[in-house]
Design a protein around this motif. Structure first.
Motif, PDB file in Angstrom:
ATOM      1  N   GLY A   1      -6.640  12.870  48.291  1.00 53.15           N
ATOM      2  CA  GLY A   1      -5.526  13.060  49.233  1.00 53.15           C
ATOM      3  C   GLY A   1      -5.824  14.058  50.329  1.00 53.15           C
ATOM      4  O   GLY A   1      -5.001  14.905  50.660  1.00 53.15           O
TER       5      GLY A   1
ATOM      6  N   GLY B   1      -4.426  17.511  51.159  1.00 49.57           N
ATOM      7  CA  GLY B   1      -4.913  18.245  52.333  1.00 49.57           C
ATOM      8  C   GLY B   1      -6.421  18.438  52.280  1.00 49.57           C
ATOM      9  O   GLY B   1      -7.073  18.598  53.297  1.00 49.57           O
TER      10      GLY B   1
ATOM     11  N   ASN C   1      -8.864  21.138  67.199  1.00 48.83           N
ATOM     12  CA  ASN C   1      -9.368  19.942  67.880  1.00 48.83           C
ATOM     13  C   ASN C   1      -8.763  18.660  67.334  1.00 48.83           C
ATOM     14  O   ASN C   1      -9.401  17.612  67.327  1.00 48.83           O
ATOM     15  CB  ASN C   1     -10.906  19.895  67.799  1.00 48.83           C
ATOM     16  CG  ASN C   1     -11.408  20.018  66.365  1.00 48.83           C
ATOM     17  OD1 ASN C   1     -10.622  20.137  65.441  1.00 48.83           O
ATOM     18  ND2 ASN C   1     -12.714  19.979  66.192  1.00 48.83           N
TER      19      ASN C   1
ATOM     20  N   ASP D   1      -4.025  13.977  39.662  1.00 44.23           N
ATOM     21  CA  ASP D   1      -4.890  13.624  38.538  1.00 44.23           C
ATOM     22  C   ASP D   1      -6.304  13.407  39.091  1.00 44.23           C
ATOM     23  O   ASP D   1      -6.466  13.025  40.247  1.00 44.23           O
ATOM     24  CB  ASP D   1      -4.388  12.333  37.863  1.00 44.23           C
ATOM     25  CG  ASP D   1      -4.723  12.300  36.383  1.00 44.23           C
ATOM     26  OD1 ASP D   1      -5.572  13.097  35.948  1.00 44.23           O
ATOM     27  OD2 ASP D   1      -4.128  11.472  35.665  1.00 44.23           O
TER      28      ASP D   1
HETATM   29  C1  LIG Z   1     -14.097  25.782  56.656  1.00 40.15           C
HETATM   30  C2  LIG Z   1     -13.891  24.436  57.285  1.00 40.15           C
HETATM   31  C3  LIG Z   1     -13.426  24.353  58.592  1.00 40.15           C
HETATM   32  C4  LIG Z   1     -13.218  23.099  59.175  1.00 40.15           C
HETATM   33  N1  LIG Z   1     -12.755  23.054  60.452  1.00 40.15           N
HETATM   34  C5  LIG Z   1     -12.519  21.859  61.039  1.00 40.15           C
HETATM   35  C6  LIG Z   1     -11.988  21.781  62.360  1.00 40.15           C
HETATM   36  O1  LIG Z   1     -11.721  22.798  63.007  1.00 40.15           O
HETATM   37  N2  LIG Z   1     -11.762  20.552  62.891  1.00 40.15           N
HETATM   38  C7  LIG Z   1     -12.016  19.397  62.205  1.00 40.15           C
HETATM   39  O2  LIG Z   1     -11.747  18.330  62.754  1.00 40.15           O
HETATM   40  N3  LIG Z   1     -12.542  19.435  60.969  1.00 40.15           N
HETATM   41  C8  LIG Z   1     -12.801  20.632  60.359  1.00 40.15           C
HETATM   42  N4  LIG Z   1     -13.334  20.681  59.100  1.00 40.15           N
HETATM   43  C9  LIG Z   1     -13.719  19.411  58.454  1.00 40.15           C
HETATM   44  C10 LIG Z   1     -12.511  18.635  57.926  1.00 40.15           C
HETATM   45  O3  LIG Z   1     -11.686  19.497  57.168  1.00 40.15           O
HETATM   46  C11 LIG Z   1     -13.002  17.457  57.095  1.00 40.15           C
HETATM   47  O4  LIG Z   1     -13.814  16.635  57.889  1.00 40.15           O
HETATM   48  C12 LIG Z   1     -11.841  16.614  56.559  1.00 40.15           C
HETATM   49  O5  LIG Z   1     -10.991  17.394  55.744  1.00 40.15           O
HETATM   50  C13 LIG Z   1     -12.364  15.426  55.762  1.00 40.15           C
HETATM   51  O6  LIG Z   1     -11.294  14.745  55.215  1.00 40.15           O
HETATM   52  P1  LIG Z   1     -11.480  13.787  53.945  1.00 40.15           P
HETATM   53  O7  LIG Z   1     -10.117  13.308  53.607  1.00 40.15           O
HETATM   54  O8  LIG Z   1     -12.548  12.813  54.190  1.00 40.15           O
HETATM   55  O9  LIG Z   1     -12.047  14.727  52.781  1.00 40.15           O
HETATM   56  P2  LIG Z   1     -11.492  16.057  52.130  1.00 40.15           P
HETATM   57  O10 LIG Z   1     -10.723  16.854  53.084  1.00 40.15           O
HETATM   58  O11 LIG Z   1     -12.688  16.663  51.481  1.00 40.15           O
HETATM   59  O12 LIG Z   1     -10.478  15.536  51.018  1.00 40.15           O
HETATM   60  C14 LIG Z   1     -10.944  14.886  49.852  1.00 40.15           C
HETATM   61  C15 LIG Z   1      -9.886  14.995  48.769  1.00 40.15           C
HETATM   62  O13 LIG Z   1     -10.285  14.206  47.649  1.00 40.15           O
HETATM   63  C16 LIG Z   1      -9.976  14.894  46.452  1.00 40.15           C
HETATM   64  N5  LIG Z   1     -10.852  14.400  45.378  1.00 40.15           N
HETATM   65  C17 LIG Z   1     -12.202  14.518  45.290  1.00 40.15           C
HETATM   66  N6  LIG Z   1     -12.652  13.941  44.162  1.00 40.15           N
HETATM   67  C18 LIG Z   1     -11.542  13.449  43.520  1.00 40.15           C
HETATM   68  C19 LIG Z   1     -11.367  12.748  42.282  1.00 40.15           C
HETATM   69  N7  LIG Z   1     -12.390  12.463  41.477  1.00 40.15           N
HETATM   70  N8  LIG Z   1     -10.113  12.410  41.921  1.00 40.15           N
HETATM   71  C20 LIG Z   1      -9.045  12.715  42.724  1.00 40.15           C
HETATM   72  N9  LIG Z   1      -9.169  13.380  43.895  1.00 40.15           N
HETATM   73  C21 LIG Z   1     -10.411  13.738  44.290  1.00 40.15           C
HETATM   74  C22 LIG Z   1     -10.247  16.355  46.807  1.00 40.15           C
HETATM   75  O14 LIG Z   1      -9.569  17.242  45.934  1.00 40.15           O
HETATM   76  C23 LIG Z   1      -9.722  16.421  48.241  1.00 40.15           C
HETATM   77  O15 LIG Z   1      -8.369  16.803  48.292  1.00 40.15           O
HETATM   78  C24 LIG Z   1     -13.524  21.906  58.459  1.00 40.15           C
HETATM   79  C25 LIG Z   1     -13.995  21.993  57.149  1.00 40.15           C
HETATM   80  C26 LIG Z   1     -14.178  23.229  56.562  1.00 40.15           C
HETATM   81  C27 LIG Z   1     -14.687  23.311  55.139  1.00 40.15           C
END
Ligand SMILES: Cc1cc2nc3c(=O)[nH]c(=O)nc-3n(C[C@H](O)[C@H](O)[C@H](O)COP(=O)(O)OP(=O)(O)OC[C@H]3O[C@@H](n4cnc5c(N)ncnc54)[C@H](O)[C@@H]3O)c2cc1C
Length: 308
Positions: A12, A39, A50, A81
Motif C-alpha cells: 500500500g 504510504g 516534485n 497483513d
Molecule cells: C528518504 C526518501 C526520500 C524520497 N524522496 C522522494 C521525493 O522527494 N520525490 C519522489 O518522487 N520520490 C521520493 N522518494 C521515492 C518514493 O518514495 C518511492 O519511489 C515511492 O514511494 C515508491 O512507491 P511504491 O508504492 O512503488 O513502493 P513503496 O513506497 O516502497 O511501498 C511499498 C509498500 O509495500 C509494502 N509491502 C512490501 N512487501 C509487502 C508484503 N510482503 N506484504 C504486504 N505489503 C508489503 C511495504 O510495507 C510498503 O508500504 C523518496 C524515497 C526515500 C526513501
C-alpha cells in the motif's frame, strides 16, 4: 479461511494505493494487503516537492493519508497483513499471509516497493530498534541533543543527515568513497552544515552496545561514540515471496509495457518493477496503468471462462 476478490494489490505505497483507487473506481472488488503502514516509503521523507499539483510541495504524511482516503472512498478494502507466499491454480491466484489467512483473486498487482539494504555487520540486527534505524523521519526525534551517525553517501543518506540536524547535536556522515554521491544541491547543503561531520573513505566494521547503541568501530580502527546509527546504503527489492513465481532481474520484477509479469494474472508497478524510475509520480502512474490492465484481464476472464 479464504477471501475472494477481483484484484488484490500487494503493498500500500503510492503505486499500490493508486492501483487500488483505479481498480475500485472501475468497479473491481479490490483488496490492498499492506504489511506495515500505507504510504510505503513516503514515511521516510518529510516533504515531497516534485509531485505535480502541489506548487509548495506536500507533507509526505498528508500525501499518504490522502491517497489512502481516496482509495477507500472508491471502495477499496485495506487490510494490514504481510504476504508470505503466492500460488496459482488454473486462473485463481492465492496469497498466503503472515497471519495464516488466504486471499484469492484472478489478478494480483505487486506493488511491494523496495526496502533499505543492511550493512550485515556485527551489532546491526541486535541493535535495530535500539539505536539502529533505517528511517530518520520515524526515529530522528528520539535523538534530540544526541550524537548520531548516518551511513551512506547518496541522496537519501545526505537528505536524512540534513533532516537529523533538527534533533541531533552532531551527525557523523560516514561514506566509503572519497566524495558524496548525492546531487550537487544536496551535497553542498550537507557539506556546509555545521552539525554534519564527514568521514570519507571510511567503512563501519561494528556497531557496539548491549541494550542500546553506544558507538561504532570503523575499518580504520577509529571509534566513534554515538547513540543512534541511521543506515542508508541503497535498496533491495522487497518482493522475496514472489521472486521464484515470476521472472526477475536482480530481484526486481520484469514486466512488459502493460505491466504484466511473466505469470499470467500477475502485474507489477512502482519501485519493485525492474527499470522503474523510483519516484512517487512514476509509482502512481504505473499503479494506475497496471490497475487498468488488470481490470481488462479480469473482465475478459469473467466474460469467458471465469465465473467467480
Ligand atoms: C528518504 C526518501 C526520500 C524520497 N524522496 C522522494 C521525493 O522527494 N520525490 C519522489 O518522487 N520520490 C521520493 N522518494 C521515492 C518514493 O518514495 C518511492 O519511489 C515511492 O514511494 C515508491 O512507491 P511504491 O508504492 O512503488 O513502493 P513503496 O513506497 O516502497 O511501498 C511499498 C509498500 O509495500 C509494502 N509491502 C512490501 N512487501 C509487502 C508484503 N510482503 N506484504 C504486504 N505489503 C508489503 C511495504 O510495507 C510498503 O508500504 C523518496 C524515497 C526515500 C526513501
Amino acid at each position: 479461511m479464504s477471501k475472494e476478490k477481483d484484484i488484490i494489490i500487494a503493498g500500500g505505497g503510492p503505486a499500490g494505493l493508486t492501483a487500488a483507487m483505479y481498480a475500485s473506481r472501475a468497479g473491481m472488488n479490490t483488496l490492498v494487503l499492506e504489511k506495515a503502514m500505507t504510504g510505503g516509503q513516503l514515511w521516510m521523507s518529510e516533504k515531497i516537492e516534485n509531485y505535480p499539483g502541489y506548487a509548495e510541495g506536500i507533507e509526505s504524511f498528508n500525501l499518504a493519508q490522502n491517497m489512502e482516503k481516496q482509495a477507500k472512498n472508491f471502495g477499496a478494502e485495506i487490510i494490514k497483513d504481510e504476504i508470505t507466499d503466492i500460488k496459482k491454480d488454473k486462473e485463481v491466484l492465492t496469497l498466503k499471509t503472515a497471519s495464516s489467512k488466504k486471499y484469492r483473486a484472478p489478478a494480483v498487482i505487486v506493488c511491494s516497493g523496495v526496502r533499505m539494504k543492511k550493512l550485515d555487520i556485527p551489532g546491526e540486527s541486535q541493535l535495530t530498534g535500539k539505536g539502529v534505524s533505517y528511517c530518520a523521519v520515524c526515529d530522528g526525534p528520539l535523538f534530540r541533543d544526541k550524537d548520531v551517525a548516518v551511513i551512506g553517501g547518496g541522496n537519501t543518506a545526505c537528505e536524512e543527515a540534513l533532516y537529523l540536524t533538527r534533533f541531533a547535536s552532531k551527525i557523523y556522515l560516514i561514506h566509503r568513497r572519497g566524495s558524496l554521491r548525492a546531487v550537487r544541491s544536496i551535497t553542498e547543503k550537507a557539506e556546509k552544515n555545521k552539525k554534519i561531520r564527514l568521514f570519507l573513505n571510511e567503512e563501519v566494521k561494528q556497531i557496539q552496545g548491549k541494550e542500546r547503541t553506544e558507538g561504532l568501530i570503523l575499518k580504520s580502527g577509529k571509534k566513534i561514540d554515538v547513540e543512534g546509527v541511521f543506515i542508508f546504503i541503497g535498496y533491495s527489492p522487497a518482493a522475496g515471496w514472489i521472486e521464484n513465481f515470476v521472472k526477475t532481474e536482480k530481484g526486481f520484477i520484469i514486466t512488459d509495457t502493460d505491466f504484466k509479469s511473466s505469470q499470467e494474472g500477475v502485474f507489477a508497478a512502482g519501485d519493485c518493477r525492474y527499470g522503474a524510475f523510483r519516484q512517487v509520480v512514476s509509482a502512481c502512474g504505473e499503479g494506475a496503468a497496471a490497475a487498468e490492465n488488470a481490470r481488462k484481464y479480469v473482465e475478459k476472464l469473467k466474460g469467458t471462462s471465469y465465473d467467480w
